[in-house]
Design a protein around this motif. Structure first.
Motif, PDB file in Angstrom:
ATOM      1  N   SER A 227       0.829  -1.215   0.000  1.00 54.83           N
ATOM      2  CA  SER A 227       0.000   0.000   0.000  1.00 54.83           C
ATOM      3  C   SER A 227       0.854   1.251   0.000  1.00 54.83           C
ATOM      4  O   SER A 227       0.588   2.207  -0.753  1.00 54.83           O
ATOM      5  CB  SER A 227      -0.919   0.001   1.225  1.00 54.83           C
ATOM      6  N   LEU A 228       1.884   1.280   0.823  1.00 48.05           N
ATOM      7  CA  LEU A 228       2.754   2.457   0.911  1.00 48.05           C
ATOM      8  C   LEU A 228       3.507   2.696  -0.391  1.00 48.05           C
ATOM      9  O   LEU A 228       3.727   3.849  -0.790  1.00 48.05           O
ATOM     10  CB  LEU A 228       3.730   2.301   2.073  1.00 48.05           C
ATOM     11  N   ILE A 229       3.899   1.616  -1.058  1.00 49.66           N
ATOM     12  CA  ILE A 229       4.595   1.774  -2.336  1.00 49.66           C
ATOM     13  C   ILE A 229       3.655   2.349  -3.385  1.00 49.66           C
ATOM     14  O   ILE A 229       4.029   3.252  -4.148  1.00 49.66           O
ATOM     15  CB  ILE A 229       5.173   0.425  -2.800  1.00 49.66           C
ATOM     16  N   PHE A 230       2.410   1.871  -3.430  1.00 55.35           N
ATOM     17  CA  PHE A 230       1.443   2.431  -4.374  1.00 55.35           C
ATOM     18  C   PHE A 230       1.170   3.901  -4.055  1.00 55.35           C
ATOM     19  O   PHE A 230       1.024   4.725  -4.957  1.00 55.35           O
ATOM     20  CB  PHE A 230       0.144   1.627  -4.342  1.00 55.35           C
ATOM     21  N   ILE A 231       1.078   4.220  -2.755  1.00 52.11           N
ATOM     22  CA  ILE A 231       0.861   5.611  -2.357  1.00 52.11           C
ATOM     23  C   ILE A 231       2.013   6.488  -2.830  1.00 52.11           C
ATOM     24  O   ILE A 231       1.810   7.616  -3.304  1.00 52.11           O
ATOM     25  CB  ILE A 231       0.689   5.710  -0.830  1.00 52.11           C
ATOM     26  N   ALA A 232       3.242   5.964  -2.721  1.00 47.35           N
ATOM     27  CA  ALA A 232       4.415   6.738  -3.139  1.00 47.35           C
ATOM     28  C   ALA A 232       4.361   7.081  -4.623  1.00 47.35           C
ATOM     29  O   ALA A 232       4.905   8.103  -5.053  1.00 47.35           O
ATOM     30  CB  ALA A 232       5.691   5.945  -2.827  1.00 47.35           C
ATOM     31  N   PHE A 233       3.697   6.247  -5.418  1.00 51.85           N
ATOM     32  CA  PHE A 233       3.581   6.515  -6.853  1.00 51.85           C
ATOM     33  C   PHE A 233       2.370   7.375  -7.186  1.00 51.85           C
ATOM     34  O   PHE A 233       2.424   8.207  -8.103  1.00 51.85           O
ATOM     35  CB  PHE A 233       3.486   5.193  -7.632  1.00 51.85           C
ATOM     36  N   THR A 234       1.276   7.180  -6.476  1.00 51.38           N
ATOM     37  CA  THR A 234       0.027   7.858  -6.851  1.00 51.38           C
ATOM     38  C   THR A 234      -0.129   9.251  -6.251  1.00 51.38           C
ATOM     39  O   THR A 234      -0.720  10.125  -6.886  1.00 51.38           O
ATOM     40  CB  THR A 234      -1.186   7.007  -6.447  1.00 51.38           C
ATOM     41  N   VAL A 235       0.378   9.468  -5.051  1.00 46.25           N
ATOM     42  CA  VAL A 235       0.194  10.771  -4.400  1.00 46.25           C
ATOM     43  C   VAL A 235       0.837  11.908  -5.198  1.00 46.25           C
ATOM     44  O   VAL A 235       0.205  12.961  -5.390  1.00 46.25           O
ATOM     45  CB  VAL A 235       0.714  10.738  -2.955  1.00 46.25           C
ATOM     46  N   PRO A 236       2.086  11.781  -5.682  1.00 46.86           N
ATOM     47  CA  PRO A 236       2.628  12.884  -6.497  1.00 46.86           C
ATOM     48  C   PRO A 236       1.776  13.204  -7.721  1.00 46.86           C
ATOM     49  O   PRO A 236       1.588  14.367  -8.062  1.00 46.86           O
ATOM     50  CB  PRO A 236       4.012  12.351  -6.908  1.00 46.86           C
ATOM     51  N   LEU A 237       1.240  12.151  -8.360  1.00 43.81           N
ATOM     52  CA  LEU A 237       0.377  12.388  -9.521  1.00 43.81           C
ATOM     53  C   LEU A 237      -0.920  13.066  -9.102  1.00 43.81           C
ATOM     54  O   LEU A 237      -1.430  13.952  -9.797  1.00 43.81           O
ATOM     55  CB  LEU A 237       0.077  11.058 -10.213  1.00 43.81           C
ATOM     56  N   ALA A 238      -1.450  12.699  -7.945  1.00 40.30           N
ATOM     57  CA  ALA A 238      -2.671  13.336  -7.441  1.00 40.30           C
ATOM     58  C   ALA A 238      -2.410  14.801  -7.089  1.00 40.30           C
ATOM     59  O   ALA A 238      -3.246  15.672  -7.369  1.00 40.30           O
ATOM     60  CB  ALA A 238      -3.181  12.581  -6.217  1.00 40.30           C
ATOM     61  N   LEU A 239      -1.261  15.087  -6.486  1.00 41.04           N
ATOM     62  CA  LEU A 239      -0.914  16.474  -6.158  1.00 41.04           C
ATOM     63  C   LEU A 239      -0.732  17.307  -7.418  1.00 41.04           C
ATOM     64  O   LEU A 239      -1.124  18.482  -7.460  1.00 41.04           O
ATOM     65  CB  LEU A 239       0.356  16.501  -5.304  1.00 41.04           C
ATOM     66  N   LEU A 240      -0.134  16.694  -8.446  1.00 42.33           N
ATOM     67  CA  LEU A 240       0.010  17.406  -9.721  1.00 42.33           C
ATOM     68  C   LEU A 240      -1.357  17.731 -10.311  1.00 42.33           C
ATOM     69  O   LEU A 240      -1.575  18.822 -10.841  1.00 42.33           O
ATOM     70  CB  LEU A 240       0.818  16.547 -10.699  1.00 42.33           C
ATOM     71  N   THR A 241      -2.281  16.795 -10.185  1.00 44.81           N
ATOM     72  CA  THR A 241      -3.645  17.016 -10.669  1.00 44.81           C
ATOM     73  C   THR A 241      -4.299  18.187  -9.940  1.00 44.81           C
ATOM     74  O   THR A 241      -4.911  19.063 -10.566  1.00 44.81           O
ATOM     75  CB  THR A 241      -4.493  15.751 -10.474  1.00 44.81           C
ATOM     76  N   ASP A 242      -4.174  18.213  -8.623  1.00 43.20           N
ATOM     77  CA  ASP A 242      -4.752  19.309  -7.835  1.00 43.20           C
ATOM     78  C   ASP A 242      -4.148  20.649  -8.232  1.00 43.20           C
ATOM     79  O   ASP A 242      -4.854  21.663  -8.333  1.00 43.20           O
ATOM     80  CB  ASP A 242      -4.523  19.056  -6.339  1.00 43.20           C
TER      81      ASP A 242
END
Length: 258
Positions: A227-242
């Motif tokens: 879960s933490l590894i997936f978060i490490a990949f998805t959160v930056p992309l989500a922040l870029l989206t915001d």
């Protein structure tokens, strides 16, 4: 300031209440074991490469297929009506089918046909299923962007002598694409997470690797590592989206003020 204080209060309350629960020692041992986490993390990290490859390949193909579907659905040519009707049915039907079922149909159903010259590679069919399942959603994003371009833009382009195709290529699509980048990124955040579903077809990705470790140790902490590894990949992309959404809103607001 108030938001930060309220958030801190909630975090502190959770941190104080959860460890006092009667079942916390058992949960801590089975889900938050430091030793199990450190042992599983390198193995799960080594397997995340498959998820990244599937995501990147599927994303590139989805961009092409979904834009093609959106252009066909937005077309007004009577000659394209049969094709337009076919892709419309495809979009409506596939959006109603859970992605996991699409994966099973592609991953197990197609290889079972034993078609000559058709690969049985599970990773290939996992990518095909993701493309097939995500294209309808992403195509609707593109179609909304195309529909948002005012009719006067088309009229101005046609008055300059541009054909319908040239108007679409040089006037409509460049503007539409810029407008839909934030929602597109949202879809690709979901795609990155859904790449874990390929584990149900057999390939050893990060989720499947964590499953294997759990089945041998009977400790669920490897799921936390995944879960933490997936978060490490998805959160930056989500922040870029915001950030892109906020920038787009600022531009729209400033344009309206002017």
């Amino acid at each position: 300031m108030l938001a930060a204080a309220s958030t801190a209060a909630v975090v502190v309350a959770i941190a104080m209440l959860v460890p006092r629960a009667a079942g916390w020692p058992s949960v801590e041992e089975r889900f938050f074991s430091r030793e199990a986490f450190l042992e599983a993390l390198p193995q799960v990290w080594a397997a995340i490469g498959l998820n990244v490859r599937i995501f990147l390949i599927a994303e590139a193909i989805i961009l092409v297929t979904s834009l093609t579907v959106a252009v066909i659905r937005s077309s007004r040519s009577p000659l394209l009506f049969p094709l337009r009707a076919a892709v419309t049915v495809y979009v409506h039907v596939v959006r109603g089918v859970p992605l996991i079922l699409v994966l099973f149909l592609f991953g197990f159903g197609v290889p079972a046909l034993r078609l000559e010259g058709v690969t049985n590679d599970q990773t290939f069919w996992a990518i095909a299923a993701l493309v097939f399942g995500y294209t309808p959603y992403v195509s609707e994003v593109f179609r909304a962007g195309i529909a948002s371009i005012h009719e006067s833009q088309r009229a101005a382009a046609r008055s300059l002598g541009l054909s319908s195709w040239q108007t679409l290529r040089f006037v409509v699509l460049p503007q539409a694409t810029r407008r839909v980048i934030p929602p597109l990124l949202n879809d690709f955040v979901a795609l990155q997470k859904d790449s874990a579903l390929v584990a149900f077809l057999g390939p050893i990705d990060a989720f499947r690797r964590s499953q294997i470790i759990v089945s041998s140790s009977f400790n669920y902490t490897p799921y936390l590592a995944a879960s933490l590894i997936f978060i490490a990949f998805t959160v930056p992309l989500a922040l870029l989206t915001d950030w892109l959404i906020a920038r787009q809103q600022r531009r729209t607001t400033s344009g309206a003020v002017r």
